[in-house]
Design a protein around this motif. Sequence first.
Motif, mmCIF file in Angstrom:
data_model
loop_
_atom_site.group_PDB
_atom_site.id
_atom_site.type_symbol
_atom_site.label_atom_id
_atom_site.label_comp_id
_atom_site.label_asym_id
_atom_site.label_seq_id
_atom_site.Cartn_x
_atom_site.Cartn_y
_atom_site.Cartn_z
ATOM 1 N N PRO A 150 4.003 12.312 6.282
ATOM 2 C CA PRO A 150 3.118 11.648 5.302
ATOM 3 C C PRO A 150 2.906 10.161 5.598
ATOM 4 O O PRO A 150 1.799 9.660 5.429
ATOM 5 C CB PRO A 150 3.854 11.827 3.968
ATOM 6 N N ARG A 151 3.958 9.450 6.028
ATOM 7 C CA ARG A 151 3.758 8.014 6.300
ATOM 8 C C ARG A 151 2.692 7.819 7.369
ATOM 9 O O ARG A 151 1.849 6.928 7.266
ATOM 10 C CB ARG A 151 5.074 7.362 6.745
ATOM 11 N N VAL A 152 2.731 8.660 8.412
ATOM 12 C CA VAL A 152 1.746 8.542 9.484
ATOM 13 C C VAL A 152 0.363 8.900 8.949
ATOM 14 O O VAL A 152 -0.620 8.205 9.224
ATOM 15 C CB VAL A 152 2.130 9.448 10.678
ATOM 16 N N GLY B 16 9.597 11.117 3.183
ATOM 17 C CA GLY B 16 9.627 10.986 1.723
ATOM 18 C C GLY B 16 11.006 10.870 1.102
ATOM 19 O O GLY B 16 11.166 11.134 -0.090
ATOM 20 N N LYS B 17 12.007 10.435 1.864
ATOM 21 C CA LYS B 17 13.364 10.334 1.302
ATOM 22 C C LYS B 17 13.437 9.216 0.252
ATOM 23 O O LYS B 17 13.989 9.406 -0.830
ATOM 24 C CB LYS B 17 14.401 10.108 2.424
ATOM 25 N N THR B 18 12.875 8.049 0.595
ATOM 26 C CA THR B 18 12.885 6.932 -0.370
ATOM 27 C C THR B 18 12.080 7.319 -1.608
ATOM 28 O O THR B 18 12.509 7.069 -2.747
ATOM 29 C CB THR B 18 12.274 5.673 0.281
ATOM 30 N N THR B 19 10.937 7.941 -1.378
ATOM 31 C CA THR B 19 10.092 8.372 -2.501
ATOM 32 C C THR B 19 10.870 9.322 -3.405
ATOM 33 O O THR B 19 10.856 9.187 -4.628
ATOM 34 C CB THR B 19 8.837 9.082 -1.938
ATOM 35 N N LEU B 20 11.578 10.286 -2.799
ATOM 36 C CA LEU B 20 12.333 11.245 -3.613
ATOM 37 C C LEU B 20 13.447 10.564 -4.394
ATOM 38 O O LEU B 20 13.731 10.941 -5.532
ATOM 39 C CB LEU B 20 12.939 12.330 -2.720
ATOM 40 N N LEU C 20 0.830 -1.197 0.000
ATOM 41 C CA LEU C 20 0.000 0.000 0.000
ATOM 42 C C LEU C 20 0.869 1.253 0.000
ATOM 43 O O LEU C 20 0.604 2.211 -0.709
ATOM 44 C CB LEU C 20 -0.903 0.000 1.244
ATOM 45 N N GLU C 21 1.945 1.205 0.813
ATOM 46 C CA GLU C 21 2.828 2.366 0.878
ATOM 47 C C GLU C 21 3.408 2.649 -0.499
ATOM 48 O O GLU C 21 3.476 3.782 -0.949
ATOM 49 C CB GLU C 21 3.949 2.130 1.905
ATOM 50 N N SER C 22 3.793 1.576 -1.166
ATOM 51 C CA SER C 22 4.396 1.738 -2.477
ATOM 52 C C SER C 22 3.364 2.278 -3.484
ATOM 53 O O SER C 22 3.666 3.141 -4.303
ATOM 54 C CB SER C 22 4.972 0.388 -2.888
ATOM 55 N N PHE D 236 4.700 15.183 -6.132
ATOM 56 C CA PHE D 236 5.234 15.128 -4.764
ATOM 57 C C PHE D 236 4.749 16.387 -4.050
ATOM 58 O O PHE D 236 5.053 17.508 -4.457
ATOM 59 C CB PHE D 236 6.768 15.076 -4.812
ATOM 60 N N ILE D 237 3.968 16.208 -2.992
ATOM 61 C CA ILE D 237 3.315 17.349 -2.334
ATOM 62 C C ILE D 237 4.230 17.943 -1.249
ATOM 63 O O ILE D 237 4.883 17.201 -0.524
ATOM 64 C CB ILE D 237 1.969 16.883 -1.727
ATOM 65 N N GLY D 238 4.223 19.279 -1.137
ATOM 66 C CA GLY D 238 4.973 19.945 -0.065
ATOM 67 C C GLY D 238 6.464 20.025 -0.341
ATOM 68 O O GLY D 238 6.908 19.786 -1.464
#
Length: 362
Positions: free
Chosen positions: A229-231, A76-80, A28-30, A40-42
């Motif tokens: 964001p994860r939370v 969001g480090k992994t996302t970035l 789901l996270e992915s 990418f927000i913010g």
Amino acid sequence: MTYDDGSYDASHDDRLLAPEAGSEEAALESALRPRTLDTFIGQQRVKDQLGLVLEAATARGRAADHVLLAGPPGLGKTTLSMIIAAELGMPLRVTSGPALQHAGDLAAVLSSLVPGEVLFLDEIHRMSRAAEEMLYLAMEDFRVDVIVGKGPGATAIPLELPPFTLVGATTRAGLLPGPLRDRFGFTAHMDFYDASDLELILARSAALLDVPLAADAAVEIAGRSRGTPRVANRLLRRVRDFAQVRADGHVDLEVAHAALTLYEVDEIGLDRLDRAVLTALLTKFGGGPVGLSTLAVAVGEESETVETVCEPFLVRAGLLARTPRGRIATAAAWGHLGLRAPAGSAAALLPFDEDEGTAPSA
Ligand SMILES: Nc1ncnc2c1ncn2[C@@H]1O[C@H](COP(=O)(O)OP(=O)(O)OP(=O)(O)O)[C@@H](O)[C@H]1O
């Protein structure tokens, strides 16, 4: 988090930290990860600066400068890092500091990269010294010296590497040695998200998950998401469960409120560990000052977890101050737990910001 080499960091298995690979949570996270810089927000400043770095590299047709992403977990480090590879149109290789205990581990990864590949090195501060020294040369000259043999007969065989972009991520930028930090062309300091950005993230995630989410419910969830964001995404999924089982599937303010109360997420988003740290600080140490390791032992956690997971948000929320003498609970912390600061406690010595209703963070 599970890395490309199959290693998994179980110490980081908590509400705030990355879910175990292969789990439904991980899938789901992915699915909720934005794939482009535009979605990418913010973190607008980071996005603007990073966008320029990537555009310039693409225009030059060269590997982009190495990038360091610094900040607390779940921002969001992994996302970035995935977005960086996608925007450059390059493949992404994922590894982590703890997986690189020997210089040879790093040499094996580096020598198998394809030209222009993006190497994501998570928890870069936990890499071994030997690997770190090899990385200096690799980052600067795209070369490593492989040492063959031992003792006086040992020889260094230079190995040319394809140009690559290193994306390092760390929750503890302060622990990185100067020479390593200096080799990154761009450092992004990621900060907690504003409630308005978290509302947008929740609206986007709700649309992707097909969850009907009322605007006031999004405000309620965002306010309890710890600026993370994860939370926010995890709370949304718990609230969705509640809406499905106890209501008609729609997430309105009442449903959000009831679900968050059931999951014991307090009104400013503190979770079990945050509250345990604050409670220990107030009830066992009279509000401090107390050293980090003493506080960590009192709550049965690693010092590093308390320092990197709990403290940044407690400081940001104005509940805890880091001082040269140790950790101190602010007047707001006593108030938040419904306790009265004893006369002469450290909180009484901290300046109190009446506008904010909290003591300013250290
Ligand atoms: N700016 C954002 N917009 C939308 N969703 C985001 C954003 N940042 C993070 N997320 C979501 O939050 C979750 C966690 O993000 P991510 O794994 O990138 O964090 P992280 O900083 O790498 O955490 P850790 O350091 O614990 O690995 C992902 O599901 C991602 O989709």
